[in-house]
Design an enzyme around this catalytic site. Structure first.
Site, PDB file in Angstrom:
ATOM      1  CG  ASP A 129      19.669  39.880  16.077  1.00 53.44           C
ATOM      2  OD1 ASP A 129      20.287  39.018  16.728  1.00 53.44           O
ATOM      3  OD2 ASP A 129      18.649  40.459  16.499  1.00 53.44           O
ATOM      4  CD  GLU A 148      20.745  42.669  17.747  1.00 59.29           C
ATOM      5  OE1 GLU A 148      20.879  43.572  16.901  1.00 59.29           O
ATOM      6  OE2 GLU A 148      19.660  42.412  18.308  1.00 59.29           O
ATOM      7  CD  GLU A 201      17.445  40.640  21.528  1.00 66.37           C
ATOM      8  OE1 GLU A 201      18.074  41.194  20.618  1.00 66.37           O
ATOM      9  OE2 GLU A 201      16.394  40.006  21.329  1.00 66.37           O
ATOM     10  CG  HIS A 219      15.917  44.470  21.879  1.00 62.87           C
ATOM     11  ND1 HIS A 219      14.729  44.032  22.423  1.00 62.87           N
ATOM     12  CD2 HIS A 219      16.063  43.803  20.709  1.00 62.87           C
ATOM     13  CE1 HIS A 219      14.197  43.127  21.614  1.00 62.87           C
ATOM     14  NE2 HIS A 219      14.985  42.967  20.562  1.00 62.87           N
ATOM     15  CD  GLU A 228      26.428  56.753  18.403  1.00 61.11           C
ATOM     16  OE1 GLU A 228      26.594  55.894  17.534  1.00 61.11           O
ATOM     17  OE2 GLU A 228      27.340  57.455  18.877  1.00 61.11           O
TER      18      GLU A 228
HETATM   19 MG   LIG Z   1      18.202  41.025  18.552  1.00 66.32          MG
END
Ligand SMILES: [Mg+2]
Length: 368
Positions: free
Chosen positions: A194, A220, A246, A296, A318
């Site tokens: 991320d 991410e 998110e 998220h 998932e």
């Molecule tokens: Mg994130």
């Protein structure tokens, strides 16, 4: 049944050490805006809205939404969602107005579950899991020295989690040093990276190509959430799947992401995207566009519970994001103890409602 009051309790704490993100950013404290919807039956619903400042969510809920809600039937969830989200001339299409409405919506679903004596996933179509559990990944590793991150990651894998997420985004060399250390330490476990919107397109492309060498599971937020074209281009160029969402609000923005083919793993946050009502619609869009939805969820136990209720009911979902950092406002806000098996699979709450609560002792200790 009538709503008699709507209010927010703010919780907060300072972290023992700053949690490092991309581009030298770090989190030094965490907090929550817990939304409570009271009714004339004695049932109180609980929800959470996530914004950078819980006080702003509190102000929006109490000063803008409360008067619209008091006196209404809390079971009219869809109609009330329309009132909150579309009746103010669309001034708050994205951002904290939607976050505040998300907290209200979750609390309304919690009221409905308690009223019917069922966990919310049973009201959303029932349990689509095989055994009432959701496969989780360990979240999060924050930016630190490679050996510190590797040791923490090893601990998460030892606890049974088959996947670990890490925060990077400090440039190609710094990122590769850490990805290499993590890959060596966690072996065959999945590694999720991320970068919290830390890169522009050229750098995101270079880093993304490096990630493929280490068999990274997803990449991410490589780019700003405004850059849908860039995300789509990156997705076409890279072998590593792209995850984002998110910072995306409502089904309309997810529709745009999906139509542009800009995401492999969509990450709506139930506490921001529009609550349970909206998350399940994003899941339906995910089904239609054949995009996996992996919500998220890095907030309090209230948000965790709400996330699990929707995930259990949707075949599009998932990978549960599960906070392994030892956050004090996580299990303490669940009605029943967390049940995580030795494969990192978390039991979906079966208490009436979403399965969350705000105990007096937690409020006394962490109330702001
Ligand atoms: Mg994130």
């Amino acid at each position: 049944m009538e709503i008699t009051d709507v209010r927010v309790e703010r919780l907060g704490l300072d972290l023992d050490e700053p949690a490092g993100l991309s581009r030298d950013r770090a989190i030094e404290s965490r907090g929550a805006a817990i939304v409570l919807v009271e009714t004339d039956t004695g049932i109180t619903g609980i929800g959470e809205g996530v914004g950078p400042e819980p006080s702003i969510v509190e102000t929006i809920v109490e000063e803008k939404y409360r008067s619209r809600l008091v006196g209404e039937d809390p079971l009219d969830v869809e109609r009330l969602w329309q009132e909150l989200l579309t009746e103010d001339l669309y001034w708050d299409r994205e951002g904290q107005g939607v976050s505040a409405a998300s907290g209200v919506d979750i609390a309304l679903w919690d009221v409905a579950g308690k009223y019917h004596g069922e966990p919310v996933h049973r009201l959303l179509g029932g349990d689509t899991t095989d055994d009432g559990r959701l496969q989780a990944y360990a979240s999060d590793l924050f930016f630190d020295d490679p050996e510190v991150m590797a040791e923490r990651a090893a601990g998460y894998v030892e606890r049974g989690f088959p996947a670990v997420k890490t925060h990077l985004g400090r440039g190609l060399d710094a990122d590769e040093e850490r990805v290499a250390a993590l890959r060596e330490t966690i072996g065959d476990a999945e590694l999720l990276v991320d970068v919290n919107c830390g890169y522009d397109y050229p750098e995101a492309l270079r880093v993304g190509r490096m990630l493929a060498d280490y068999d990274v599971f997803w990449y991410e937020e490589p780019l700003s959430p405004y850059d849908t074209d860039g995300l789509a281009e990156l997705r076409r160029e890279l072998d590593t799947p792209v995850a984002t969402g998110e910072n995306t609000y409502t089904k309309w923005s997810f529709r745009d992401l999906f139509e542009e083919r800009a995401v492999d793993y969509a990450m709506p946050d139930v506490m921001r995207c529009g609550g349970i009502t909206e998350l399940r619609k994003v899941c339906a869009l995910g089904e239609a566009f054949d995009v996996t939805v992996s919500p998220h969820s890095f907030s309090s136990g209230v948000g965790l519970a709400a996330t699990m209720q929707v995930m259990a009911s949707s075949p599009a979902c998932e990978w549960l994001e599960f906070d392994v950092t030892g956050y004090d406002l996580y299990e303490s806000l669940l009605v029943s103890d967390l049940d995580v098996d030795d494969a990192g699979r978390v039991a979906v709450p079966t208490d009436p409602g979403i399965g969350a609560t705000l105990p007096d002792d937690v409020l006394a200790e962490y109330g702001v």
